[in-house]
Design a protein around this motif. Structure first.
Motif, PDB file in Angstrom:
ATOM      1  N   TYR A   1       0.852  -1.200   0.000  1.00  0.00           N
ATOM      2  CA  TYR A   1       0.000   0.000   0.000  1.00  0.00           C
ATOM      3  C   TYR A   1       0.883   1.242   0.000  1.00  0.00           C
ATOM      4  O   TYR A   1       1.773   1.390   0.843  1.00  0.00           O
ATOM      5  CB  TYR A   1      -0.905   0.042   1.234  1.00  0.00           C
ATOM      6  CG  TYR A   1      -1.638   1.363   1.354  1.00  0.00           C
ATOM      7  CD1 TYR A   1      -2.842   1.563   0.691  1.00  0.00           C
ATOM      8  CD2 TYR A   1      -1.105   2.417   2.083  1.00  0.00           C
ATOM      9  CE1 TYR A   1      -3.503   2.772   0.762  1.00  0.00           C
ATOM     10  CE2 TYR A   1      -1.763   3.641   2.165  1.00  0.00           C
ATOM     11  CZ  TYR A   1      -2.957   3.810   1.499  1.00  0.00           C
ATOM     12  OH  TYR A   1      -3.602   5.015   1.555  1.00  0.00           O
TER      13      TYR A   1
ATOM     14  N   PRO B   1       0.222   5.609  -0.372  1.00  0.00           N
ATOM     15  CA  PRO B   1      -0.766   6.683  -0.571  1.00  0.00           C
ATOM     16  C   PRO B   1      -0.641   7.269  -1.979  1.00  0.00           C
ATOM     17  O   PRO B   1       0.358   7.052  -2.673  1.00  0.00           O
ATOM     18  CB  PRO B   1      -0.411   7.704   0.501  1.00  0.00           C
ATOM     19  CG  PRO B   1       0.987   7.400   0.899  1.00  0.00           C
ATOM     20  CD  PRO B   1       1.195   5.952   0.664  1.00  0.00           C
ATOM     21  N   LEU B   2      -1.652   8.020  -2.391  1.00  0.00           N
ATOM     22  CA  LEU B   2      -1.750   8.549  -3.753  1.00  0.00           C
ATOM     23  C   LEU B   2      -0.484   9.272  -4.206  1.00  0.00           C
ATOM     24  O   LEU B   2       0.018   9.030  -5.311  1.00  0.00           O
ATOM     25  CB  LEU B   2      -2.960   9.495  -3.851  1.00  0.00           C
ATOM     26  CG  LEU B   2      -3.138  10.229  -5.184  1.00  0.00           C
ATOM     27  CD1 LEU B   2      -3.312   9.237  -6.326  1.00  0.00           C
ATOM     28  CD2 LEU B   2      -4.316  11.178  -5.116  1.00  0.00           C
TER      29      LEU B   2
ATOM     30  N   ARG C   1       2.283   6.834  -4.965  1.00  0.00           N
ATOM     31  CA  ARG C   1       1.995   6.072  -6.187  1.00  0.00           C
ATOM     32  C   ARG C   1       2.250   6.917  -7.429  1.00  0.00           C
ATOM     33  O   ARG C   1       2.799   6.444  -8.425  1.00  0.00           O
ATOM     34  CB  ARG C   1       0.541   5.566  -6.204  1.00  0.00           C
ATOM     35  CG  ARG C   1       0.240   4.492  -5.189  1.00  0.00           C
ATOM     36  CD  ARG C   1      -1.034   3.727  -5.535  1.00  0.00           C
ATOM     37  NE  ARG C   1      -2.166   4.577  -5.824  1.00  0.00           N
ATOM     38  CZ  ARG C   1      -2.973   5.125  -4.917  1.00  0.00           C
ATOM     39  NH1 ARG C   1      -2.765   4.884  -3.627  1.00  0.00           N
ATOM     40  NH2 ARG C   1      -3.991   5.880  -5.264  1.00  0.00           N
TER      41      ARG C   1
ATOM     42  N   TYR D   1      -1.232  -0.390  -6.636  1.00  0.00           N
ATOM     43  CA  TYR D   1      -2.648  -0.065  -6.751  1.00  0.00           C
ATOM     44  C   TYR D   1      -3.236   0.457  -5.444  1.00  0.00           C
ATOM     45  O   TYR D   1      -2.836   0.042  -4.354  1.00  0.00           O
ATOM     46  CB  TYR D   1      -3.442  -1.311  -7.174  1.00  0.00           C
ATOM     47  CG  TYR D   1      -3.060  -1.833  -8.537  1.00  0.00           C
ATOM     48  CD1 TYR D   1      -3.720  -1.399  -9.681  1.00  0.00           C
ATOM     49  CD2 TYR D   1      -2.025  -2.752  -8.673  1.00  0.00           C
ATOM     50  CE1 TYR D   1      -3.366  -1.874 -10.937  1.00  0.00           C
ATOM     51  CE2 TYR D   1      -1.658  -3.228  -9.928  1.00  0.00           C
ATOM     52  CZ  TYR D   1      -2.328  -2.787 -11.044  1.00  0.00           C
ATOM     53  OH  TYR D   1      -1.968  -3.249 -12.281  1.00  0.00           O
ATOM     54  N   SER D   2      -4.232   1.316  -5.602  1.00  0.00           N
ATOM     55  CA  SER D   2      -5.013   1.754  -4.447  1.00  0.00           C
ATOM     56  C   SER D   2      -6.038   0.679  -4.114  1.00  0.00           C
ATOM     57  O   SER D   2      -6.388  -0.145  -4.973  1.00  0.00           O
ATOM     58  CB  SER D   2      -5.747   3.064  -4.764  1.00  0.00           C
ATOM     59  OG  SER D   2      -6.781   2.823  -5.710  1.00  0.00           O
ATOM     60  N   PRO D   3      -6.543   0.668  -2.881  1.00  0.00           N
ATOM     61  CA  PRO D   3      -7.616  -0.286  -2.541  1.00  0.00           C
ATOM     62  C   PRO D   3      -8.811  -0.158  -3.483  1.00  0.00           C
ATOM     63  O   PRO D   3      -9.414  -1.151  -3.877  1.00  0.00           O
ATOM     64  CB  PRO D   3      -7.989   0.097  -1.111  1.00  0.00           C
ATOM     65  CG  PRO D   3      -6.769   0.771  -0.566  1.00  0.00           C
ATOM     66  CD  PRO D   3      -6.141   1.483  -1.727  1.00  0.00           C
ATOM     67  N   LYS D   4      -9.135   1.084  -3.872  1.00  0.00           N
ATOM     68  CA  LYS D   4     -10.281   1.321  -4.747  1.00  0.00           C
ATOM     69  C   LYS D   4     -10.070   0.695  -6.128  1.00  0.00           C
ATOM     70  O   LYS D   4     -11.002   0.141  -6.724  1.00  0.00           O
ATOM     71  CB  LYS D   4     -10.522   2.822  -4.888  1.00  0.00           C
ATOM     72  CG  LYS D   4     -11.809   3.190  -5.596  1.00  0.00           C
ATOM     73  CD  LYS D   4     -12.042   4.686  -5.575  1.00  0.00           C
ATOM     74  CE  LYS D   4     -13.362   5.054  -6.264  1.00  0.00           C
ATOM     75  NZ  LYS D   4     -13.579   6.528  -6.256  1.00  0.00           N
ATOM     76  N   GLU D   5      -8.845   0.764  -6.645  1.00  0.00           N
ATOM     77  CA  GLU D   5      -8.556   0.166  -7.949  1.00  0.00           C
ATOM     78  C   GLU D   5      -8.695  -1.347  -7.899  1.00  0.00           C
ATOM     79  O   GLU D   5      -9.254  -1.962  -8.814  1.00  0.00           O
ATOM     80  CB  GLU D   5      -7.139   0.545  -8.393  1.00  0.00           C
ATOM     81  CG  GLU D   5      -6.993   1.989  -8.838  1.00  0.00           C
ATOM     82  CD  GLU D   5      -5.552   2.341  -9.150  1.00  0.00           C
ATOM     83  OE1 GLU D   5      -5.305   2.876 -10.245  1.00  0.00           O
ATOM     84  OE2 GLU D   5      -4.667   2.099  -8.303  1.00  0.00           O
TER      85      GLU D   5
ATOM     86  N   ARG E   1      -5.547  -2.270   6.843  1.00  0.00           N
ATOM     87  CA  ARG E   1      -4.271  -1.711   6.435  1.00  0.00           C
ATOM     88  C   ARG E   1      -3.378  -1.559   7.650  1.00  0.00           C
ATOM     89  O   ARG E   1      -3.815  -1.082   8.698  1.00  0.00           O
ATOM     90  CB  ARG E   1      -4.435  -0.349   5.758  1.00  0.00           C
ATOM     91  CG  ARG E   1      -3.100   0.209   5.258  1.00  0.00           C
ATOM     92  CD  ARG E   1      -3.295   1.391   4.340  1.00  0.00           C
ATOM     93  NE  ARG E   1      -3.695   2.599   5.035  1.00  0.00           N
ATOM     94  CZ  ARG E   1      -2.843   3.441   5.662  1.00  0.00           C
ATOM     95  NH1 ARG E   1      -1.546   3.164   5.697  1.00  0.00           N
ATOM     96  NH2 ARG E   1      -3.284   4.526   6.257  1.00  0.00           N
TER      97      ARG E   1
ATOM     98  N   GLN F   1      -1.718  -3.613   2.719  1.00  0.00           N
ATOM     99  CA  GLN F   1      -3.182  -3.653   2.672  1.00  0.00           C
ATOM    100  C   GLN F   1      -3.629  -5.094   2.451  1.00  0.00           C
ATOM    101  O   GLN F   1      -3.005  -5.840   1.692  1.00  0.00           O
ATOM    102  CB  GLN F   1      -3.721  -2.758   1.557  1.00  0.00           C
ATOM    103  CG  GLN F   1      -3.178  -3.055   0.169  1.00  0.00           C
ATOM    104  CD  GLN F   1      -3.726  -2.123  -0.900  1.00  0.00           C
ATOM    105  OE1 GLN F   1      -4.891  -1.719  -0.851  1.00  0.00           O
ATOM    106  NE2 GLN F   1      -2.897  -1.769  -1.868  1.00  0.00           N
TER     107      GLN F   1
END
Length: 202
Positions: free
Chosen positions: A145, A147-148, A151, A169-173, A190, A195
């Motif tokens: 994991y 953060p934005l 990434r 990748y983000s969790p949302k992706e 997390r 994550q």
């Protein structure tokens, strides 16, 4: 000849295979395995596929907690060779994650430990997991994991990795990929740079 992500991953992990648990990667991923193990609950005699199984360490850990029918796939031939020696009662195959040599609805659970960022096509992987999981089957993903902002900085350079890394990748992706193929998210945890996401096939 241009090397694919899988070519680079295969070469990198074949070179590390014999001493993997002592390498930086082996030590780095140990915590991913521990956290993933804490999140898993399953019935005894469940069939489990570990994708990117390496030398079989995680399946062996899981088998200490549950009586499982264990399977593993990895693109590294040497990793699979070592997994077969380490876990002789389990089944291991050299295979990528997008097309696996297994029957429809064969598994109760699929696990992925610190390998998701290597997958060349995560949508194709989600589609394949939907095919091989039984109804109400569960997929457990333990993954890096960031953060934005991190990434955004790191991902353009990840493509140059000699180890075949593709993207973080983000969790949302990750959730979006699985929801597209008939899964619901049932848990998310997390801890620092790790994550753990759990999905159930509808």
């Amino acid at each position: 000849m241009v090397k694919t992500f899988e070519d680079k991953s295969r070469k990198s992990y074949n070179e590390k295979a014999n001493d993997y648990d002592k390498t930086f990667d082996g030590k780095f991923t140990a915590k991913f395995k521990e956290l993933l193990l804490k999140e898993i609950t399953m019935e005894n005699n469940s069939s489990v596929l570990d994708v990117g199984c390496g030398n079989g360490t995680f399946l062996k850990m899981l088998a200490n907690n549950y009586n499982i029918e264990g399977y593993g796939i990895d693109i590294s031939e040497k990793m699979i060779e070592n997994a077969k020696k380490s876990c002789p009662s389990m089944t291991f195959e050299v295979s990528g994650c997008e097309y696996t040599p297994f029957k429809n609805q064969m598994f109760h659970a699929v696990t992925v430990c610190a390998s998701y960022h290597h997958f060349p096509d995560t949508k194709a992987f989600a589609k394949e997991v939907s095919r091989i999981l039984k109804p109400k089957g569960v997929v457990y993903i333990s993954e890096i994991y960031f953060p934005l902002i991190i990434r955004a900085i790191v991902n353009p350079f990840v493509l140059l990795s000699k180890a075949g890394d593709v993207k973080f990748y983000s969790p949302k992706e990750i959730q979006g990929n699985f929801e597209e193929y008939g899964f619901e998210k049932v848990d998310f945890k997390r801890e620092g740079h790790i994550q753990v996401i759990v999905f159930r096939k509808l």
